[in-house]
Design a protein around this motif. Sequence first.
Motif, short mmCIF file in Angstrom:
data_model
loop_
_atom_site.label_atom_id
_atom_site.label_comp_id
_atom_site.label_asym_id
_atom_site.label_seq_id
_atom_site.Cartn_x
_atom_site.Cartn_y
_atom_site.Cartn_z
N GLU A 1 -4.44 19.53 1.07
CA GLU A 1 -4.70 20.92 1.45
C GLU A 1 -3.58 21.52 2.30
OE1 GLU A 1 -7.19 22.75 0.37
OE2 GLU A 1 -7.86 21.01 -0.83
N ARG A 2 -2.97 20.68 3.16
CA ARG A 2 -2.02 21.23 4.13
C ARG A 2 -0.69 20.50 4.15
NH1 ARG A 2 -7.08 21.50 6.24
NH2 ARG A 2 -6.99 19.42 7.18
N GLY A 3 -0.36 19.79 3.07
CA GLY A 3 0.89 19.06 3.03
C GLY A 3 2.10 19.96 2.82
N GLN A 4 3.28 19.34 2.92
CA GLN A 4 4.51 20.09 2.68
C GLN A 4 4.58 20.59 1.24
OE1 GLN A 4 7.08 16.83 4.16
NE2 GLN A 4 8.04 18.38 5.44
N VAL A 5 3.97 19.84 0.33
CA VAL A 5 3.92 20.22 -1.09
C VAL A 5 2.50 20.06 -1.60
CG1 VAL A 5 6.34 19.69 -1.61
CG2 VAL A 5 4.63 17.88 -1.74
N LEU B 1 0.87 -1.18 0.00
CA LEU B 1 0.00 0.00 0.00
C LEU B 1 0.90 1.22 0.00
CD1 LEU B 1 -2.74 1.45 0.24
CD2 LEU B 1 -2.55 1.21 2.74
N PHE B 2 0.75 2.06 -1.03
CA PHE B 2 1.63 3.21 -1.22
C PHE B 2 0.83 4.51 -1.10
CE2 PHE B 2 3.01 -0.38 -3.91
CZ PHE B 2 4.10 -0.76 -3.12
N VAL B 3 1.44 5.49 -0.45
CA VAL B 3 0.79 6.76 -0.13
C VAL B 3 1.76 7.90 -0.40
CG1 VAL B 3 -0.77 5.78 1.61
CG2 VAL B 3 1.53 6.53 2.27
N PRO B 4 1.28 9.15 -0.41
CA PRO B 4 2.20 10.27 -0.57
C PRO B 4 3.09 10.42 0.66
CG PRO B 4 -0.03 11.05 -0.17
CD PRO B 4 -0.13 9.58 -0.39
N PRO B 5 4.40 10.59 0.48
CA PRO B 5 5.30 10.77 1.61
C PRO B 5 5.17 12.20 2.15
CG PRO B 5 6.56 10.78 -0.42
CD PRO B 5 5.14 10.49 -0.80
N ASP B 6 4.30 12.38 3.09
CA ASP B 6 3.99 13.72 3.60
C ASP B 6 3.41 13.58 5.00
OD1 ASP B 6 3.38 16.53 3.72
OD2 ASP B 6 3.10 16.53 1.54
N TYR B 7 2.95 14.68 5.56
CA TYR B 7 2.46 14.70 6.94
C TYR B 7 1.49 13.55 7.21
CZ TYR B 7 4.23 19.52 7.17
OH TYR B 7 5.01 20.65 7.15
N PHE C 1 1.98 10.37 7.07
CA PHE C 1 2.27 9.14 6.36
C PHE C 1 3.76 8.82 6.46
CE2 PHE C 1 -1.60 10.56 4.02
CZ PHE C 1 -2.40 9.47 4.31
N PRO C 2 4.16 7.58 6.20
CA PRO C 2 5.58 7.22 6.27
C PRO C 2 6.43 8.07 5.32
CG PRO C 2 4.23 5.25 6.21
CD PRO C 2 3.31 6.40 5.94
N ALA C 3 7.65 8.36 5.76
CA ALA C 3 8.53 9.23 4.98
C ALA C 3 8.90 8.62 3.63
CB ALA C 3 9.80 9.52 5.78
N ASN C 4 8.87 7.28 3.52
CA ASN C 4 9.21 6.64 2.25
C ASN C 4 7.99 6.33 1.39
OD1 ASN C 4 8.10 4.50 3.65
ND2 ASN C 4 9.92 3.20 3.59
N GLY C 5 6.81 6.70 1.86
CA GLY C 5 5.59 6.49 1.09
C GLY C 5 5.09 5.06 1.08
N ILE C 6 5.70 4.18 1.86
CA ILE C 6 5.26 2.78 1.93
C ILE C 6 4.45 2.60 3.21
CG2 ILE C 6 5.97 0.37 1.98
CD1 ILE C 6 8.62 1.28 0.69
N MET C 7 3.14 2.53 3.06
CA MET C 7 2.26 2.39 4.21
C MET C 7 2.30 0.99 4.78
SD MET C 7 0.23 4.54 5.77
CE MET C 7 -0.90 4.45 7.15
N ALA C 8 2.40 0.00 3.91
CA ALA C 8 2.45 -1.39 4.35
C ALA C 8 2.99 -2.25 3.22
CB ALA C 8 1.05 -1.87 4.76
N GLU C 9 3.64 -3.37 3.59
CA GLU C 9 4.17 -4.31 2.61
C GLU C 9 3.81 -5.74 3.00
OE1 GLU C 9 8.23 -3.18 0.59
OE2 GLU C 9 8.42 -2.86 2.75
N GLY C 10 3.69 -6.59 2.00
CA GLY C 10 3.41 -7.99 2.25
C GLY C 10 4.67 -8.75 2.63
N VAL C 11 4.55 -10.05 2.67
CA VAL C 11 5.69 -10.89 3.03
C VAL C 11 6.76 -10.82 1.94
CG1 VAL C 11 4.31 -12.44 4.45
CG2 VAL C 11 4.58 -12.93 2.01
N ASP C 12 7.96 -11.25 2.28
CA ASP C 12 9.11 -11.15 1.41
C ASP C 12 8.89 -11.87 0.07
OD1 ASP C 12 12.06 -12.42 0.65
OD2 ASP C 12 12.14 -10.36 1.38
#
Length: 300
Positions: A272-276, A230-236, A238-249
Amino acid sequence: MIRLAACQYAIELLETWDAYAEHLQALCAEAVHGGAQLLLLPEYAGLVLSGQLPAAQRGDLHGSISGIQPLIPRWLALCEGIAREHGVYLQPGSLPVLDSDGRYRNRAWLFGPQGMLGHQDKLMMTRFEKEQWDISAGSGLKVFDTALGRLGILICYDNEFPLLARRLAEQGADLILAPSCTDTEAGYHRVRIGAQARALENQIAVLQSPTVGLAPWSPALDVNIGRAGLFVPPDYGFPANGIMAEGVDLSASGSHWLVCALDIDALLSVRERGQVHIRKDWPGQFSQSQYSDPVTHDEL
């Protein structure tokens, strides 16, 4: 807050309808018991139906997709029944469908608690699909209104093309479902990098579900490599790397669910209020009215 589930789906040989139906029902029940409200399976997950064909036919690239066509109505009814029974949204992956014009298209349906909501066809075909499998591109992009929010579907390779996700974002999608099927680690990473880039560019979320494992009985799904995410914008927020969650290896065997939470309100807040303000600052020259026109060499 909504709960999502993306499957790292192992391609298994299931030689009867009852074996397949029991498999899919049990798999989906596992995700529901984990609290999932929306379930995503990968691209070509429906092609597992070809395991029910005679060995020679399921081992033939073109024979396998023609052979499953009579099973598709029953498959759709099964998927709709699962969604209704559990009161969830289900995108059961995709499969090749023979259209009225005689062409096969890679189609992904979406089901909800009240039944079928519609489908999305793959728009950008890989070389394998075009040159060897004779699968044709679909047309149009849809946004589905659900109780969990507005979502779109980009199938595998489609996630590598920025303007497709941009069109969905412009239509109000907050979440893109990205069912994928890749046979190399590089292919998996191309789709994953595309999914992460689309989340960044549009300040939306992208959920990826891949096929995994070996299926020597299927010429289309023989080798599968991937990892759910699950990938998200790296901003307030949310995770700094934009990876919200990952499955098994990548090396894990068998089917595994990634069950994770997504805060849609946090996505709206970032816009509306993010860094960018990437979504707002998208260059005007790439608006739909202009990027639809071809660029000549004189314009470069």
